[in-house]
Write an enzyme that holds these catalytic residues in place. Structure first.
Site, short mmCIF file in Angstrom:
data_model
loop_
_atom_site.label_atom_id
_atom_site.label_comp_id
_atom_site.label_asym_id
_atom_site.label_seq_id
_atom_site.Cartn_x
_atom_site.Cartn_y
_atom_site.Cartn_z
N CYS A 116 -2.69 -11.38 1.67
CA CYS A 116 -1.73 -10.44 2.24
C CYS A 116 -1.32 -9.34 1.27
CB CYS A 116 -0.49 -11.19 2.72
SG CYS A 116 -0.82 -12.34 4.09
N HIS A 257 5.13 -6.04 3.09
CA HIS A 257 4.22 -6.86 3.88
C HIS A 257 5.02 -7.54 4.98
CE1 HIS A 257 1.49 -9.89 5.19
NE2 HIS A 257 2.14 -10.88 4.61
N ASN A 287 2.05 -10.88 11.80
CA ASN A 287 1.51 -10.77 10.45
C ASN A 287 0.01 -10.50 10.56
OD1 ASN A 287 0.52 -11.13 7.86
ND2 ASN A 287 1.60 -13.05 7.48
#
Length: 339
Positions: A116, A257, A287
């Site tokens: 990520c 993020h 996500n």
């Protein structure tokens, strides 16, 4: 010739058409819209459902839009980097597939994997390549088909992830008060037990056993990951602020993020930053791993002004984490096609 700096000169994005809502998920596993919204802040996510399409398809779509919006000559692109945890194949690289589909004749290409944190790390790598003077134009793409790793019988993880891609054009400039200013990137190295995919790599290659025991899905110990993410992202943001004499007053935007809304809120609170300066789109994308930060830029391009002080921050499997200070290079509301 003056000092060379690296700037983002355009953004493209792509998300699949299919929308997986919380209501639909509640018919698949024991969950509810209230449970998901309260715990992670997600209402829906985009899923690439077409058979035979993978990460390269979304990456190509985002890059093609980027090229069209910026008007850049494809033959002037020196390199293309795809950061992803979900490559089309073990080999060749997803980036090589994208270059071939786009018809880029003068670019070399490679994949970069940092979970990520992929976009955050890769942007810094691309900036360093530009600052070396050897390259002038690099396309950086963050793209992930996270649905390919998700176990839709596990309510703790299947509600979190979506698919998507975002692409930026990074170019050289001699203007010093814009572009990449500073980065603070670190790797803890202790994260393996808490966030990983158990099988499929060289330690545990695919077999009938690994498939039968459902070992090819994402595994996460949510509470531990949550704690590390909040601690590292907030500490990294505060470190970047300290190193660059930034405060809540002179920071225009924080682009984190998008893993969990509660993580984002906790990071903002610990760093003493107002939430209205934090760009959040997790509610409608979930996500998307390496795609979250570029998709947030894509969604909010029209709000960004030349000279805006922006902090990027991310956290991912490994544990990888960091933050960077970036001064925006153009007025987003003057770009045709800006959302």
């Amino acid at each position: 010739m003056g000092k060379i700096n690296a700037i983002i000169t355009g953004i493209g994005g792509y998300v699949p058409d299919y929308i997986l809502t919380n209501e639909e998920l509640s018919r698949m596993v024991d969950t509810s819209d209230e449970w998901i919204t309260t715990r992670v802040g997600i209402k829906e996510r985009r899923i690439l459902t077409e058979e035979g399409l993978g990460t390269s398809y979304m990456a190509r779509k985002a890059a093609k839009q980027l090229i069209q919006k910026t008007g850049v000559d494809p033959d002037t692109i020196d390199a293309l980097i795809v950061t992803t945890t979900t490559p089309d194949y073990k080999f060749p690289s997803t980036a090589s597939i994208v270059v071939g589909k786009l018809g880029l004749k003068n670019a070399f290409a490679f994949d970069f994997e940092a979970a990520c944190c992929g976009f955050l790390y890769t942007l810094d790598v691309a900036a360093s390549m530009i600052q070396s003077g050897r390259y002038k134009k690099i396309i950086v793409i963050g793209a992930d088909k996270m649905s390919s790793l998700v176990d839709y019988t596990d309510r703790a993880t299947c509600v979190l992830f979506g698919d998507g891609a975002g692409a930026v054009l990074v170019e050289a400039t001699e203007e010093q008060n814009i572009g990449v200013q500073d980065s603070y990137l670190r790797t803890d190295g202790s994260g393996l037990p808490f966030l990983h995919m158990k099988a499929g790599g060289s330690v545990c290659p695919p077999s009938h056993f690994t498939v039968d025991h459902r070992l090819h899905f994402l595994y996460q110990e949510g509470r531990t990951v949550f704690r590390y993410a909040v601690t590292y992202m907030s500490n990294d943001v505060m470190e970047i602020m300290k190193r660059n004499n930034l405060s809540a007053e002179n920071i225009d935007w924080v682009i984190p993020h998008e893993a969990n809304r509660r993580i984002i809120e906790a990071v903002a609170k610990r760093a003493e930053l107002p939430l209205d300066k934090v760009l959040i789109n997790i509610d409608h994308y979930g996500n998307t791993s390496a795609a979250t930060i570029p998709l947030a830029i894509w969604d909010n391009e029209s709000r960004l002004k030349k000279g805006d002080n922006i902090i990027f921050t991310a956290f991912g499997a490994g544990f990888v984490h960091g933050a960077s200070f970036y001064k925006w290079a153009y007025d987003g509301d003057k770009v045709a096609g800006a959302k």
